[in-house]
Design an enzyme around this catalytic site. Sequence first.
Site, PDB file in Angstrom:
ATOM      1  N   CYS A  55      39.193  36.238  47.936  1.00  0.00           N
ATOM      2  CA  CYS A  55      38.876  37.184  46.444  1.00  0.00           C
ATOM      3  C   CYS A  55      38.417  36.505  46.011  1.00  0.00           C
ATOM      4  O   CYS A  55      39.434  36.084  44.210  1.00  0.00           O
ATOM      5  CB  CYS A  55      40.179  37.957  46.699  1.00  0.00           C
ATOM      6  N   CYS A  67      39.229  39.150  42.736  1.00  0.00           N
ATOM      7  CA  CYS A  67      40.755  39.568  42.447  1.00  0.00           C
ATOM      8  C   CYS A  67      41.409  38.457  41.574  1.00  0.00           C
ATOM      9  O   CYS A  67      41.890  38.026  40.636  1.00  0.00           O
ATOM     10  CB  CYS A  67      41.355  39.641  43.491  1.00  0.00           C
ATOM     11  N   ASP A  68      40.925  36.433  42.041  1.00  0.00           N
ATOM     12  CA  ASP A  68      42.069  35.842  42.172  1.00  0.00           C
ATOM     13  C   ASP A  68      40.905  34.739  40.853  1.00  0.00           C
ATOM     14  O   ASP A  68      41.629  33.423  40.217  1.00  0.00           O
ATOM     15  CB  ASP A  68      42.844  34.914  42.223  1.00  0.00           C
TER      16      ASP A  68
END
Length: 311
Positions: free
Chosen positions: A135, A138-139
Amino acid sequence: MKPTEYDLVIIGGGPAGLTASIYAARARLNILVLEKSAPGGQILVTDWIENYPGFPEGLSGADLVMKMTDQAKRFGVEIETNRVQSMDVADTVKKLVLSDRTVTCKAVIIATGASPRKLGVSGEEEFYGKGISTCATCDAPFFRNSVVAAIGGGDTAVQESIFLTRFVDKVYLIHRRDQLRATRILQERALENDKIEIVWDSVLTSVNGSDAGVESVSVKNVKTGEASELAVEGCFVWVGITPNTSFLNDTVQVDKGGFVVVNSKMETSVPGVYAAGDVRNTPLRQVATAVGDSAIAAFEAANYIETIEGH
Ligand code: NAP
């Protein structure tokens, strides 16, 4: 106490499930929509969607989910956080075992989507969530100004690698062939991006590191057999998807990839059971196709319910 009898149970709260819920609610069916975590599914982690009509500037996956959820709520749809453990759908009365109760219904729409596939290489399990991610939204911020690897050549790998370049200094995009699978416009953008170096004809053989995290990836050129090691601090794996069907247990027919087989009415091999979106056998997995599938599935489910009720 929660109800246990419904006309229709929609399993999944991504674009497919939400669309089915809007159509079913407007058909005045008594529905239950189940989602195992947050509504939205895979598009929640999609940074930018620019091929869903109606939004000329594009919009984030999270925004699109919010709009779809609001639209469903306008028609009285409530989404329950729950999982289907197993189901018995062979008869007219379908039984679904959830985490906290068993419910019955007349029809079911399977809209559970798919999840990122793993590679199965050494170090993948060890560093999953500790340097390996699926992701970017997200990261990516964790890898600011670092060098990362991305694996795959499809739309996800290419689009997300482009997104990563907003944060990282460099992305090695490692692809097992000499041609990307992604849509042309994405290919062009990746090839023009100075921060992306495509490592052609190559597969990942291991992810290496220490307690501090990922330090490198080992790569093998499939044409020359040459092995090399690339120093990276992160590794994003985008090598396709696998359908979320573990609860099906042979109740409906699936293809060799495990995707649910449906006809043009989204009917599965079992009467009264439909499938829509990424979980089904389809040549194209997009928000637009998931939405189309689900409109058909909900329409057909409503017709089916009327028929069995003898209207
Ligand atoms: P995908 O289209 O199936 O692509 C998977 C990629 O991973 C392929 O390039 C494949 O290589 C590679 N791959 C598969 N197994 C591998 C392995 N064991 N080792 C190394 N490489 C491997 O999957 P996706 O990119 O996740 O996309 C899934 C669906 O979502 C697609 O239908 C896609 O169009 C859609 N999607 C669309 C958008 C968009 O429209 N912007 C964005 C994201 C996703 P080969 O090419 O050699 O097979």
